[in-house]
Design a protein around this motif. Structure first.
Motif, mmCIF file in Angstrom:
data_model
loop_
_atom_site.group_PDB
_atom_site.id
_atom_site.type_symbol
_atom_site.label_atom_id
_atom_site.label_comp_id
_atom_site.label_asym_id
_atom_site.label_seq_id
_atom_site.Cartn_x
_atom_site.Cartn_y
_atom_site.Cartn_z
ATOM 1 N N PRO A 296 0.829 -1.213 0.000
ATOM 2 C CA PRO A 296 0.000 0.000 0.000
ATOM 3 C C PRO A 296 0.861 1.260 0.000
ATOM 4 O O PRO A 296 1.946 1.296 0.587
ATOM 5 N N VAL A 297 0.373 2.284 -0.668
ATOM 6 C CA VAL A 297 1.121 3.530 -0.810
ATOM 7 C C VAL A 297 1.358 4.183 0.552
ATOM 8 O O VAL A 297 0.511 4.116 1.450
ATOM 9 N N LEU A 298 2.531 4.793 0.698
ATOM 10 C CA LEU A 298 2.901 5.488 1.934
ATOM 11 C C LEU A 298 3.149 6.966 1.640
ATOM 12 O O LEU A 298 3.553 7.327 0.532
ATOM 13 N N PRO A 299 2.962 7.814 2.639
ATOM 14 C CA PRO A 299 3.378 9.212 2.491
ATOM 15 C C PRO A 299 4.866 9.322 2.770
ATOM 16 O O PRO A 299 5.410 8.552 3.571
ATOM 17 N N PRO B 211 1.393 14.596 6.557
ATOM 18 C CA PRO B 211 1.863 14.858 5.192
ATOM 19 C C PRO B 211 2.199 16.319 4.963
ATOM 20 O O PRO B 211 1.406 17.198 5.228
ATOM 21 N N LYS B 212 3.383 16.584 4.459
ATOM 22 C CA LYS B 212 3.824 17.947 4.143
ATOM 23 C C LYS B 212 4.422 17.929 2.742
ATOM 24 O O LYS B 212 5.461 17.336 2.527
ATOM 25 N N GLY B 213 3.760 18.550 1.798
ATOM 26 C CA GLY B 213 4.303 18.617 0.454
ATOM 27 C C GLY B 213 3.747 17.597 -0.511
ATOM 28 O O GLY B 213 3.980 17.678 -1.708
ATOM 29 N N GLY B 214 2.986 16.609 -0.010
ATOM 30 C CA GLY B 214 2.296 15.715 -0.924
ATOM 31 C C GLY B 214 3.108 14.594 -1.516
ATOM 32 O O GLY B 214 2.715 14.033 -2.543
ATOM 33 N N GLY B 215 4.262 14.210 -0.937
ATOM 34 C CA GLY B 215 5.052 13.113 -1.474
ATOM 35 C C GLY B 215 4.429 11.762 -1.161
ATOM 36 O O GLY B 215 3.857 11.554 -0.091
ATOM 37 N N LEU C 58 -5.708 8.062 2.457
ATOM 38 C CA LEU C 58 -4.383 8.664 2.536
ATOM 39 C C LEU C 58 -4.206 9.730 1.456
ATOM 40 O O LEU C 58 -3.701 10.832 1.720
ATOM 41 N N LEU C 59 -4.629 9.411 0.225
ATOM 42 C CA LEU C 59 -4.528 10.392 -0.851
ATOM 43 C C LEU C 59 -5.388 11.619 -0.561
ATOM 44 O O LEU C 59 -4.992 12.746 -0.862
ATOM 45 N N ASP C 60 -6.567 11.405 0.037
ATOM 46 C CA ASP C 60 -7.432 12.524 0.404
ATOM 47 C C ASP C 60 -6.743 13.437 1.411
ATOM 48 O O ASP C 60 -6.825 14.666 1.323
ATOM 49 N N VAL C 61 -6.068 12.841 2.381
ATOM 50 C CA VAL C 61 -5.373 13.621 3.401
ATOM 51 C C VAL C 61 -4.219 14.402 2.790
ATOM 52 O O VAL C 61 -4.017 15.586 3.068
ATOM 53 N N VAL C 62 -3.441 13.732 1.938
ATOM 54 C CA VAL C 62 -2.300 14.394 1.298
ATOM 55 C C VAL C 62 -2.774 15.576 0.440
ATOM 56 O O VAL C 62 -2.133 16.626 0.389
ATOM 57 N N ALA D 22 7.206 4.489 9.726
ATOM 58 C CA ALA D 22 7.087 4.433 11.187
ATOM 59 C C ALA D 22 6.192 5.528 11.760
ATOM 60 O O ALA D 22 5.392 5.273 12.675
ATOM 61 N N THR D 23 6.300 6.757 11.253
ATOM 62 C CA THR D 23 5.509 7.844 11.838
ATOM 63 C C THR D 23 4.018 7.642 11.581
ATOM 64 O O THR D 23 3.189 7.904 12.453
ATOM 65 N N LEU D 24 3.664 7.168 10.375
ATOM 66 C CA LEU D 24 2.258 6.887 10.075
ATOM 67 C C LEU D 24 1.728 5.784 10.972
ATOM 68 O O LEU D 24 0.659 5.918 11.591
ATOM 69 N N PHE D 25 2.460 4.666 11.071
ATOM 70 C CA PHE D 25 1.967 3.533 11.838
ATOM 71 C C PHE D 25 1.956 3.834 13.339
ATOM 72 O O PHE D 25 1.058 3.356 14.050
ATOM 73 N N SER D 26 2.901 4.591 13.817
ATOM 74 C CA SER D 26 2.880 4.992 15.230
ATOM 75 C C SER D 26 1.635 5.811 15.534
ATOM 76 O O SER D 26 0.986 5.641 16.565
ATOM 77 N N TRP D 27 1.292 6.717 14.602
ATOM 78 C CA TRP D 27 0.090 7.538 14.761
ATOM 79 C C TRP D 27 -1.166 6.659 14.748
ATOM 80 O O TRP D 27 -2.086 6.856 15.539
ATOM 81 N N LEU D 28 -1.199 5.655 13.853
ATOM 82 C CA LEU D 28 -2.355 4.786 13.757
ATOM 83 C C LEU D 28 -2.531 3.929 15.000
ATOM 84 O O LEU D 28 -3.662 3.622 15.397
ATOM 85 N N ARG D 29 -1.434 3.532 15.615
ATOM 86 C CA ARG D 29 -1.533 2.635 16.775
ATOM 87 C C ARG D 29 -1.801 3.379 18.073
ATOM 88 O O ARG D 29 -2.085 2.753 19.088
ATOM 89 N N ARG D 30 -1.719 4.704 18.050
ATOM 90 C CA ARG D 30 -2.081 5.488 19.245
ATOM 91 C C ARG D 30 -3.593 5.523 19.364
ATOM 92 O O ARG D 30 -4.300 5.793 18.406
ATOM 93 N N ARG D 31 -4.085 5.245 20.541
ATOM 94 C CA ARG D 31 -5.543 5.227 20.760
ATOM 95 C C ARG D 31 -5.970 6.456 21.546
ATOM 96 O O ARG D 31 -5.237 6.965 22.360
#
Length: 209
Positions: free
Chosen positions: A77-80, A85-89, A161-165, A200-209
């Protein structure tokens, strides 16, 4: 006579005062629309967004850029490139499976072998070969693949994810859909462990409840 003269002057001045008052009110009314128009032009940029591309179209473009390199390859799956997301990469990591001569249908999972990078969602993708290529482990094909519902969750997560970017959805609003990334990692533990490390930053954010 003096009283009559005073009254005459007063009657002559009063209309002039009324005109001045009306002129001031007209000026205020004329300026108000201009000020309102100026305030509207200062609308925050975050309130607008470019229509995001369909996630499937972005993945198809990545596959086309890989060309013959897609033989035996799978896109994770695509990652930022940054989170938040900053800059849309955006980037895809490519994993491969090597058949093993064990008499059983088992594969060695390798990768990532390539990275397909989009500077922005609308940019031409750039393919980067990665070396050395690591062997991530052995996968038994008797393990069930993603169910239709799980695949749908992953596709929805990529679109979110694309919507957020693109700035079309907030992180909090998209969070539920983005949890499809965690489902993909659980269903693909070998590639998933590596992908989670890279994002790591995306998945860390996702695993925070």
């Amino acid at each position: 006579m003096r009283l009559a003269s005073f009254v005459a002057r007063l009657l002559w001045v009063l209309p002039l005062l009324g005109c001045a008052e009306r002129t001031q009110k007209q000026d205020v009314r004329q300026k108000a629309p201009e000020q309102a128009k100026g305030a509207q032009s200062m609308k925050p940029m975050d309130d607008t967004c470019a229509s995001p591309r369909p996630a499937g179209a972005l993945a198809d473009q990545a596959r086309e850029e890989l060309g013959q390199g897609m033989v035996g390859a799978e896109l994770a799956p695509v990652l930022p490139t940054q989170w938040p997301p900053k800059g849309g990469g955006l980037e895809y990591f490519v994993y491969r499976k090597k058949s093993l001569p064990t008499g059983l249908v088992k594969f060695e999972v390798q990768g990532p072998t390539e990275r397909v990078h989009f500077v922005t969602p609308g940019a031409k993708p750039l393919v980067e070969s990665l070396a050395p290529v690591a062997a991530l482990g052995i996968e038994d094909t008797t393990v069930q693949e993603l169910s239709d519902s799980s695949q749908s969750h992953v596709e929805r997560a990529e679109q979110a994810l694309l919507d957020v970017v693109a700035g079309c959805r907030s992180l909090d609003e998209a969070r539920g859909d983005l949890e499809g990334y965690l489902e993909w990692v659980a269903q693909n533990p070998l590639q998933g462990q590596d992908l989670e490390r890279r994002g790591a930053t995306l998945f860390s954010w996702l695993r925070r409840r």
